[in-house]
Design a protein around this motif. Structure first.
Motif, PDB file in Angstrom:
ATOM      1  N   ARG A   1      -8.179  24.558 -69.957  1.00  0.00           N
ATOM      2  CA  ARG A   1      -8.477  23.277 -69.801  1.00  0.00           C
ATOM      3  C   ARG A   1      -8.310  22.585 -68.464  1.00  0.00           C
ATOM      4  O   ARG A   1      -6.886  22.707 -67.948  1.00  0.00           O
ATOM      5  CB  ARG A   1      -8.364  22.553 -70.999  1.00  0.00           C
ATOM      6  CG  ARG A   1      -6.664  21.936 -70.910  1.00  0.00           C
ATOM      7  CD  ARG A   1      -6.479  21.102 -72.452  1.00  0.00           C
ATOM      8  NE  ARG A   1      -5.089  20.512 -72.101  1.00  0.00           N
ATOM      9  CZ  ARG A   1      -4.949  19.403 -71.426  1.00  0.00           C
ATOM     10  NH1 ARG A   1      -5.737  18.854 -70.858  1.00  0.00           N
ATOM     11  NH2 ARG A   1      -3.551  18.645 -71.490  1.00  0.00           N
TER      12      ARG A   1
ATOM     13  N   ILE B   1       0.548  10.664 -70.308  1.00  0.00           N
ATOM     14  CA  ILE B   1      -0.855  10.478 -70.132  1.00  0.00           C
ATOM     15  C   ILE B   1      -1.630  11.673 -70.626  1.00  0.00           C
ATOM     16  O   ILE B   1      -2.714  11.615 -71.552  1.00  0.00           O
ATOM     17  CB  ILE B   1      -1.577  10.268 -68.614  1.00  0.00           C
ATOM     18  CG1 ILE B   1      -1.044   8.889 -68.301  1.00  0.00           C
ATOM     19  CG2 ILE B   1      -2.837  10.385 -68.508  1.00  0.00           C
ATOM     20  CD1 ILE B   1      -1.094   8.624 -66.803  1.00  0.00           C
ATOM     21  N   ASP B   2      -1.139  12.945 -70.400  1.00  0.00           N
ATOM     22  CA  ASP B   2      -1.616  14.212 -70.787  1.00  0.00           C
ATOM     23  C   ASP B   2      -0.545  15.104 -71.412  1.00  0.00           C
ATOM     24  O   ASP B   2      -0.106  16.134 -70.675  1.00  0.00           O
ATOM     25  CB  ASP B   2      -2.338  14.891 -69.580  1.00  0.00           C
ATOM     26  CG  ASP B   2      -3.190  16.143 -70.013  1.00  0.00           C
ATOM     27  OD1 ASP B   2      -3.187  16.630 -71.269  1.00  0.00           O
ATOM     28  OD2 ASP B   2      -3.851  16.466 -69.157  1.00  0.00           O
TER      29      ASP B   2
ATOM     30  N   HIS C   1      -0.589  19.187 -70.894  1.00  0.00           N
ATOM     31  CA  HIS C   1      -0.570  19.833 -69.596  1.00  0.00           C
ATOM     32  C   HIS C   1       0.693  20.580 -69.223  1.00  0.00           C
ATOM     33  O   HIS C   1       1.580  20.080 -68.917  1.00  0.00           O
ATOM     34  CB  HIS C   1      -0.904  18.647 -68.354  1.00  0.00           C
ATOM     35  CG  HIS C   1      -0.962  19.305 -67.050  1.00  0.00           C
ATOM     36  ND1 HIS C   1      -1.886  20.528 -66.854  1.00  0.00           N
ATOM     37  CD2 HIS C   1      -0.840  18.745 -65.891  1.00  0.00           C
ATOM     38  CE1 HIS C   1      -1.994  20.535 -65.657  1.00  0.00           C
ATOM     39  NE2 HIS C   1      -1.316  19.539 -65.247  1.00  0.00           N
TER      40      HIS C   1
ATOM     41  N   PRO D   1      -6.601  19.138 -66.466  1.00  0.00           N
ATOM     42  CA  PRO D   1      -5.577  18.220 -66.857  1.00  0.00           C
ATOM     43  C   PRO D   1      -6.516  16.741 -66.633  1.00  0.00           C
ATOM     44  O   PRO D   1      -7.397  16.943 -65.902  1.00  0.00           O
ATOM     45  CB  PRO D   1      -4.648  18.109 -66.034  1.00  0.00           C
ATOM     46  CG  PRO D   1      -5.250  18.949 -64.720  1.00  0.00           C
ATOM     47  CD  PRO D   1      -6.185  19.990 -65.332  1.00  0.00           C
ATOM     48  N   ASP D   2      -6.099  15.661 -67.414  1.00  0.00           N
ATOM     49  CA  ASP D   2      -6.619  14.505 -67.051  1.00  0.00           C
ATOM     50  C   ASP D   2      -6.378  14.029 -65.615  1.00  0.00           C
ATOM     51  O   ASP D   2      -5.505  14.559 -65.155  1.00  0.00           O
ATOM     52  CB  ASP D   2      -5.695  13.421 -67.810  1.00  0.00           C
ATOM     53  CG  ASP D   2      -6.253  12.066 -67.687  1.00  0.00           C
ATOM     54  OD1 ASP D   2      -6.052  11.287 -66.777  1.00  0.00           O
ATOM     55  OD2 ASP D   2      -7.146  11.421 -68.693  1.00  0.00           O
TER      56      ASP D   2
ATOM     57  N   ARG E   1      -6.018  11.224 -63.949  1.00  0.00           N
ATOM     58  CA  ARG E   1      -4.565  10.215 -63.559  1.00  0.00           C
ATOM     59  C   ARG E   1      -3.337  11.118 -63.639  1.00  0.00           C
ATOM     60  O   ARG E   1      -2.659  11.163 -62.875  1.00  0.00           O
ATOM     61  CB  ARG E   1      -4.656   9.223 -64.660  1.00  0.00           C
ATOM     62  CG  ARG E   1      -5.899   8.223 -64.582  1.00  0.00           C
ATOM     63  CD  ARG E   1      -5.847   7.299 -65.773  1.00  0.00           C
ATOM     64  NE  ARG E   1      -5.865   8.158 -66.952  1.00  0.00           N
ATOM     65  CZ  ARG E   1      -5.521   7.554 -68.269  1.00  0.00           C
ATOM     66  NH1 ARG E   1      -5.418   6.372 -68.352  1.00  0.00           N
ATOM     67  NH2 ARG E   1      -5.790   8.356 -69.184  1.00  0.00           N
TER      68      ARG E   1
END
Length: 164
Positions: free
Chosen positions: A26, A61-62, A65, A28-29, A31
């Motif tokens: 996946r 935020i993520d 990750h 990562p975001d 930001r």
């Protein structure tokens, strides 16, 4: 009917394998990725606390990750917190068991902490999975060959006092 238990077990294995594969691929975001880059830049400049702050903000935020745990391990090692670094590397390995950067980092942190036998076992595991020529294996081997001196920021209480 005879094959139902075997079919159920096989489908469970395939679902688990597919979910692990998808999880590691996946993206990562955005930001979090930006904060991660800022943290890596700060780490390269030797600004360890700024790097840790950026990595922790990115992790907020993520939280999925995994590479952030490896980066946090590197930052912790830079300030002499090898025990904390090992914990970050192990979290990354729990999420991605074949994360070669986390294996190498954990081995280096173990060596810096003075656990050379454990670091050598990490090297052997890394060599068997990644090969002798992969960059992570070479980095750990070079670290062990350099005659690592323990780098620990504060006394953790687990060392014995020196006798006179």
């Amino acid at each position: 009917m005879r094959f139902a238990p075997a079919a159920a077990a096989l489908s469970l294995v395939l679902v688990t394998t597919a979910s692990v594969t998808i999880a590691s691929d996946r993206t990562p975001d955005a930001r979090a990725a930006l904060l991660q880059e800022q943290g890596r830049a700060a780490l390269a400049k030797g600004e360890s606390q700024a790097a840790i702050d950026a990595f922790e903000a990115a992790l907020a935020i993520d939280p999925g990750h995994t590479a952030l745990f490896v980066d946090l391990g590197e930052a912790a090692r830079q300030v002499g917190l090898q025990g904390k670094a090992i914990a970050y590397y192990r979290e990354a390995l729990a999420r991605e068991p074949r994360n070669f950067a986390a294996m190498s980092g954990e081995g280096e942190a173990l060596a810096e902490r003075g656990a050379l036998e454990k670091a050598k076992r990490s090297l052997a595991q890394l060599e068997s999975l990644c090969g002798a020529t992969c960059p992570e294996t070479q980095a750990l081997r070079a670290r062990l060959a350099s005659g690592v001196k323990p780098r620990i920021a504060a006394d953790t209480g687990d060392s014995k006092p020196a006798s006179n």
